[in-house]
Design an enzyme around this catalytic site. Structure first.
Site, short mmCIF file in Angstrom:
data_model
loop_
_atom_site.label_atom_id
_atom_site.label_comp_id
_atom_site.label_asym_id
_atom_site.label_seq_id
_atom_site.Cartn_x
_atom_site.Cartn_y
_atom_site.Cartn_z
N THR A 120 0.81 -1.22 0.00
CA THR A 120 0.00 0.00 0.00
C THR A 120 0.85 1.27 0.00
OG1 THR A 120 -1.79 -1.14 1.09
CG2 THR A 120 -1.77 1.23 1.34
N THR A 172 1.56 -4.35 4.30
CA THR A 172 1.39 -4.67 5.72
C THR A 172 0.72 -6.03 5.95
OG1 THR A 172 -0.70 -3.47 5.74
CG2 THR A 172 1.26 -2.24 6.42
N ASP A 173 0.10 -6.57 4.89
CA ASP A 173 -0.65 -7.81 5.10
C ASP A 173 0.22 -8.96 5.60
OD1 ASP A 173 -2.90 -6.48 4.33
OD2 ASP A 173 -3.12 -7.46 2.39
N1 ASP Z 1 -3.10 -3.79 2.53
C1 ASP Z 1 -1.82 -4.15 2.19
C2 ASP Z 1 -0.79 -3.14 2.60
O1 ASP Z 1 -0.93 -2.62 3.63
C3 ASP Z 1 -1.57 -4.68 0.85
C4 ASP Z 1 -0.31 -5.44 0.93
O2 ASP Z 1 -0.02 -6.03 1.95
O3 ASP Z 1 0.43 -5.41 -0.04
O4 ASP Z 1 0.15 -2.83 1.94
#
Ligand code: ASP
Length: 338
Positions: free
Chosen positions: A18, A94-95
């Site tokens: 993200t 973050t995933d």
């Molecule tokens: N929601 C996720 C992020 O925070 C997407 C990912 O992990 O790439 O980046």
């Protein structure tokens, strides 16, 4: 010598997530598109802190990162340190931040800080947190006090140990926690303030085997055993169960796990999201005492996802025999006999 040459050297490797996402075509949602170089250019504040260079290593949502890519990232980071970097920062989604940080932490042999960061809001969203997180990550990576702490996750002005950190909220800005133990440190006025002394680290060798697979299955109410019965036959070489409560499964699963643990290592963690597995409290079929007698190991505080990472690394370097000891060290796990 110019002043710039006196500055420490720092590298940023970007993997996607993200933090580098923005809308490319209207109505299609955000996708990873900003390069590491563009992230660096968006933060002129970084220039006075160090001689910083950035490289785009991947441009992926973090769900699609693989162990093999992470070993390449590790090698890249290792080369940067050999060439004189005083700190390495990785930006990613973050995933899977907690799993990636833990994977790299197990294998990071240097005292030089390896700092991971990301963002909960995309680059083109109002109040995007990526730039602030990246600045904080650089500040942490450059701090002398960060040495010897392995891989750290810096996000939302907190510094978390890879071993303890967890994404505990899907979309909130304050998505990351280190339950029980709390963060390692805080960012205060641009400086890192550690709340804890560095943990004694013991890293593992880089896995030589890459073709092995470790399964992770979650116990759930009234679940059948069809998938479970197939695990060994499908060629998995390790199995992690996200068990109920303090590390429990149904009596049917317990019977199955007893059979499986004759063929491959089985680790029982808790699916509760925080807390530890028990070792000697519950005596029912499928409870931790029964499961250990059937050959399974209890994970302690180590969450199911990190157990899978640990088991994959151990198998990859031919050290499965170390599993119990590693769970005791990493997860503070107790076993029936300890
Ligand atoms: N929601 C996720 C992020 O925070 C997407 C990912 O992990 O790439 O980046």
């Amino acid at each position: 010598m110019s002043t710039a040459n006196c500055l420490p050297q720092l590298v940023i490797g970007s993997l996607g997530g993200t933090v580098c996402m923005q809308v490319e075509s209207a109505g299609e949602g955000v996708t990873p598109s900003l390069s590491g170089e563009a992230l660096l250019a968006s933060l002129p504040q970084l220039q006075g802190l160090a001689r910083i260079s950035a490289e785009t290593l991947q441009l992926l949502p973090s769900a699609s990162l693989t162990f093999i890519q992470l070993l390449e990232v590790l090698q890249w980071a290792d080369t940067q340190v050999t060439q004189g970097a005083h700190g390495v920062v990785l930006t990613q989604g973050t995933d899977t931040l907690e799993e990636v940080a833990y994977f790299l932490d197990l294998l990071w042999p240097h005292d030089v800080p390896l700092v991971l960061t990301g963002a909960m809001r995309s680059a083109d969203q109002a109040g995007a947190d990526g730039p602030a997180n990246l600045l904080a990550a650089v500040q942490v990576a450059l701090a002398a006090e960060s040495h010897g702490r392995g891989a750290l996750v810096v996000i939302n002005d907190q510094v978390h140990a890879a071993l303890n950190v967890r994404k505990a909220d899907s979309l909130a800005l304050e998505a990351f926690t280190s339950s029980h133990l709390g963060p390692e440190g805080l960012l205060i006025e641009g400086r890192v303030c550690y709340l804890k002394a560095p943990r004694l680290r013991c890293t593992l060798p880089v896995p030589q085997r890459l073709d092995h697979r470790v399964a992770l299955l979650e116990a759930s109410l009234s679940a059948d055993t069809v998938l479970l019965e197939e695990v060994a036959g499908l060629g998995y070489e390790g199995l992690v169960i996200a068990g109920f409560g303090a590390g429990h499964v149904s009596r049917d699963w317990a019977r199955c796990l007893g059979q499986i643990s004759l063929r491959l290592p089985v680790v029982i963690a808790t699916r509760a999201g925080a807390g530890t597995t028990a070792s000697r409290t519950y005596g029912f079929k499928g409870g931790e005492v029964d499961l250990q007698r059937r050959g399974a190991r209890m994970a302690g505080f180590l969450c199911p996802r990190k157990c899978r990472v640990l088991l994959w690394v151990l198998i990859g370097c031919g050290m499965e025999g170390e599993l119990e000891r590693q769970l005791q060290v990493q997860g503070l796990a107790h076993s029936l006999n300890s």
